[in-house]
Design a protein around this motif. Sequence first.
Motif, PDB file in Angstrom:
ATOM      1  N   LEU A  65       0.844  -1.193   0.000  1.00 44.64           N
ATOM      2  CA  LEU A  65       0.000   0.000   0.000  1.00 44.64           C
ATOM      3  C   LEU A  65       0.879   1.243   0.000  1.00 44.64           C
ATOM      4  N   ASN A  74      -4.682   6.954  -2.431  1.00 39.87           N
ATOM      5  CA  ASN A  74      -4.333   5.662  -1.845  1.00 39.87           C
ATOM      6  C   ASN A  74      -4.304   4.602  -2.944  1.00 39.87           C
ATOM      7  N   PRO A  87     -12.061  -0.781   1.822  1.00 38.85           N
ATOM      8  CA  PRO A  87     -11.220   0.372   1.483  1.00 38.85           C
ATOM      9  C   PRO A  87     -10.787   0.397   0.020  1.00 38.85           C
ATOM     10  N   HIS A  94      -2.694   5.215   8.857  1.00 37.40           N
ATOM     11  CA  HIS A  94      -2.553   5.940   7.591  1.00 37.40           C
ATOM     12  C   HIS A  94      -2.157   4.996   6.466  1.00 37.40           C
ATOM     13  N   TRP A  95      -3.140   4.204   5.978  1.00 43.23           N
ATOM     14  CA  TRP A  95      -2.961   3.372   4.779  1.00 43.23           C
ATOM     15  C   TRP A  95      -1.696   2.522   4.871  1.00 43.23           C
ATOM     16  N   GLN A 139       0.627   5.734  -0.229  1.00 35.72           N
ATOM     17  CA  GLN A 139      -0.148   6.973  -0.256  1.00 35.72           C
ATOM     18  C   GLN A 139       0.693   7.980  -1.037  1.00 35.72           C
ATOM     19  N   LEU A 183      -5.978  -5.391   5.433  1.00 31.57           N
ATOM     20  CA  LEU A 183      -6.692  -4.120   5.266  1.00 31.57           C
ATOM     21  C   LEU A 183      -8.117  -4.207   5.803  1.00 31.57           C
TER      22      LEU A 183
END
Length: 402
Positions: A64, A113, A229, A169-170, A66, A144
């Motif tokens: 993942l 994201n 998500p 935070h992601w 951001q 997740l």
Amino acid sequence: MTEKLLVRVGQSQQEPVSWLIWSESDSQIIASGELEHSGLLGELTEKTSGRSTALLLPASSVQLKQVALPTKWNRKLERALPFMLEEQVASDIDDVFIAFGKPTTIDDKHFINIALCDLVWLQDWMSVLEDFDIEPAVVTPDALLLPSPDTDTLSAIELQEQWLFKGEHWHISAVESDWVGDYLSLVPESQITHYSPATSLDTTKQLIEKEAEYDLPLAIFAKGLNALPINLRQGPFAAKKKQPQWWRDWKAGVIAAGVALLAFVSVKSAQLVMLQNEADAYKAQAMSVYKQAFPNKVVRPHLLRKQIQNELDALSGGEQGGFLELTNHFVSIYAQVDDFDPETFRYDHKRNELRVRAKAKGFQIFSQVKSILEQRGVEVQQGALNNDGDYVIGEIRIRGAA
């Protein structure tokens, strides 16, 4: 659909595959288990009937990120993003699949994201599922789906000798049990909220036990699907908009059944005392359908009946003959039953069996359909019936002579 089938795979197809059926309406586990390897996924094929399927990928195989954006997220940035990431990924960017999540704003700065994984690896897993007639509506990394943590906190759960973590935070991670102490010593969060016993966690951080919420990991993940998500079923993996499955599988057979029906109408209309213009209209309609069904054949109006009969005689000698006979039986119910909508048709020519998955307004409609078909002299088996909101979903099997 009120029931969901979750299938959690590993990094390789030789690793165990966990599965669980979750009832959304009752918030409880219906069934669960583990397969030794992906070659046994065929055992789950029947379990997908009437249920939404979710494929959970191991967090260790999905990264993942951001990504900071120069402006608000738009189509141009979506096309440019792979070039923006080239220096941030170790492999060739063309070998990486990028899935887009929700744009977000932090301190007036724009971010997107995203999730990244190996393109070929995900293609292989989707091909394996397709081989076993399993089509997931959702594809997402497992960690997740953990409950969202509070500020300065990690959510955690133990699964197959690993600890899965989800940050605020992601951020997700999967850590082998032997390395958890080292990992936790490096993360900035000071608290760990754990949803399975944490006696093996070697850390000085504050542990927040959620003992009342302890459950099977896949059951906890099932609850997280309500606020999904990100779904990796996008881009090359997007679910294709397609015609109904029964139409794609049996287009030729249905056209043949239509030709048979029109031929029947033509023969009967010739025996009745009708106006000539009606007879001409039926003849023109039959010619039009004949051209669509057999585009490479020359239509001879004065021999049309014989041409249709010849095509039907040829068709009845092949694999589609049994399907045509069973389809004709099934067509008979439409004039007698309301609020009965078939969703999929599957035909097993070895067993000469037509399987129809349908939805109706009530249980009694399935009984009515079964009764009508049995009166026509065919063997009928009715499968399990399930409520799905205002409808009842079930399966009917119609079998002819083997």
